[in-house]
Enzyme design. Sequence first.
Site, PDB file in Angstrom:
ATOM      1  CD1 TRP A 122      -0.966   0.779   3.728  1.00 23.93           C
ATOM      2  CD2 TRP A 122      -0.975  -1.092   3.242  1.00 23.93           C
ATOM      3  NE1 TRP A 122      -0.352   0.360   4.586  1.00 23.93           N
ATOM      4  CE2 TRP A 122      -0.448  -0.920   4.536  1.00 23.93           C
ATOM      5  CE3 TRP A 122       0.079  -2.669   2.772  1.00 23.93           C
ATOM      6  CZ2 TRP A 122      -0.154  -2.115   5.797  1.00 23.93           C
ATOM      7  CZ3 TRP A 122       0.769  -3.683   4.121  1.00 23.93           C
ATOM      8  CH2 TRP A 122       0.365  -2.983   5.459  1.00 23.93           C
ATOM      9  CG  ASP A 123       0.242   4.644   2.912  1.00 23.00           C
ATOM     10  OD1 ASP A 123      -0.417   4.423   2.621  1.00 23.00           O
ATOM     11  OD2 ASP A 123       0.759   5.080   3.888  1.00 23.00           O
ATOM     12  CB  SER A 200       3.449   6.428   5.311  1.00 25.84           C
ATOM     13  OG  SER A 200       3.003   5.453   4.861  1.00 25.84           O
ATOM     14  CG  ASP A 284       1.842   9.725   7.560  1.00 29.68           C
ATOM     15  OD1 ASP A 284       2.170   8.771   7.729  1.00 29.68           O
ATOM     16  OD2 ASP A 284       0.444   9.921   6.926  1.00 29.68           O
ATOM     17  CD  GLU A 376      -4.764   8.575   5.939  1.00 31.79           C
ATOM     18  OE1 GLU A 376      -3.778   7.737   6.942  1.00 31.79           O
ATOM     19  OE2 GLU A 376      -5.793   8.354   5.767  1.00 31.79           O
TER      20      GLU A 376
END
Length: 530
Positions: A122-123, A200, A284, A376
């Site tokens: 994902w990320d 992340s 993040d 995010e």
Amino acid sequence: MHKHPNTPRMLRWRPAAAALAAAVAASAFLAVPSAQANEPSDPPATEMPAPTPGFPLPTEHSQKAYDPAADFTSKWTRADAKQIMAQSDSTVAPGENSMSPDVTMPEIPEDFPTMNDDVWVWDTWSLTDENANQISYKGWDVIFSLVADRKAGYGFDQRHWNARIGYFFRKTNADPAKDKWNYGGHVFADGASIGNTEWSGSTRLMQGNQVNVFYTATTFYDVAERNAGGGGVAPDAAIAKALGKIHADQNGVTFDGFKHTKLLEPDGKMYQTKAQNPGFAFRDPYTFADPAHPGKTFMVFEGNTGGKRGEYECKPEDLGYKAGDPNAESLNEVNSSGAYYQTANVGLAVADNKDLTKWSFLPPVLSANCVNDQTERPQIFIQNEGGKNKYYLFTISHQFTYAAGMRGPDGVYGFVGDGVRSDYQPMNNSGLALGSPTDLNLPSESPEAPTPSQNGRQFQAYSHYVQPGGLVQSFIDNVNGVRGGSLSPTVKINFRDGVSQVDRSFGQNGLGPFGYLPTNLKVGGEGLYK
């Protein structure tokens, strides 16, 4: 089960994607001097949307720059975010896409290929330098992704508390339409990182072959219970980094020698703590250099406004309505709705030493109090527009994190100003730059349990990452009921002067190659394996 990628539809799509990828690589992605910003690849063929009758006017924003340490926080107001619905079509059939094509991501096919059979992905972000150039290291492109074991017994929606940072590599001259990314495994050794889960961040190539991996060190205390469908103990979170080394030879890319350092934990004043809100956000990290402040390194990150959850009171400046606007909400109406529970912000910090091991908080650059609860994976993208640097703050958010009375899709939200700290103007007057196809006339939902009446691709992609030239990468979440865990087709947005437009001439009807994160700066030569 995913359908096999070699269907006739996919085979027709790939040659066009390959030709497009080659053209883009040859023309748009040129290295720029470090003191300059990226030039726009293409301007949008549209203008800032005009006011819509029956909706409040957006807040006026000057885009004026302030000193990065100044006590000024730009506000993404309810008047701004109301423009999302103002620009949405209320007359579409239920379950269609109600958003303008200019801000709608093209539909991802259900027969998307699985990026890797062993891990969900994902990320994702690229190996970069301090100016957001994407680095080809000794002939290899390198990307970093959150990954989780597909075969460990837990489900796709349990990936978050099992997340590790993995990496992938492939030859810079690879054909992105058919050459798969090679999975290199976890970046860090088991048990080496701060916390038991890695979320992340960003990765920067430093001097020589040193790399700094900035990441969110998250600690879950009930992983087994959560994997079994229970649990619920709030995790801890800190921003950390790991300094290590990258190596490349004819076989690929490896990393080693990482030393981990905890950098920041929320202060409770500007940035909410776990004690103030078990559902706090602090994650993040994205670091960058600002040509307007040579020698300094800054970091943006996701946070929440400091203070105990539920005690915030919405203020007139959070609403942002013009005096006398007949379509404005009253302050009492907004507070009575419970909108004060949504308190997202984008934080800012500055490095206090050249080793980037000591940092100080600065006030948030953007708040979304009473608008949204998540901002995010923020990025600062500096773009040269007519000889002047414009600062684009990109972030991502979910439809289900909006405050009461607000509505918007999962996607990219953008803001433009004259400096890192600015009175940011929301892109397209609303903030919405790119969203998955959604019928905004229907109630908001979550990707785990969407209703059949909504657009089947409302959660097709998330965690968008904006690259040089306006390319946008994301991961596939839920395409018409088919769950993802692979990288999406890359799309392209043309943006300038605070206006964005999906480029549907890119790739095949706007969809480029899957997992296309091209590099624009070569380091170390090609094949000079040392």
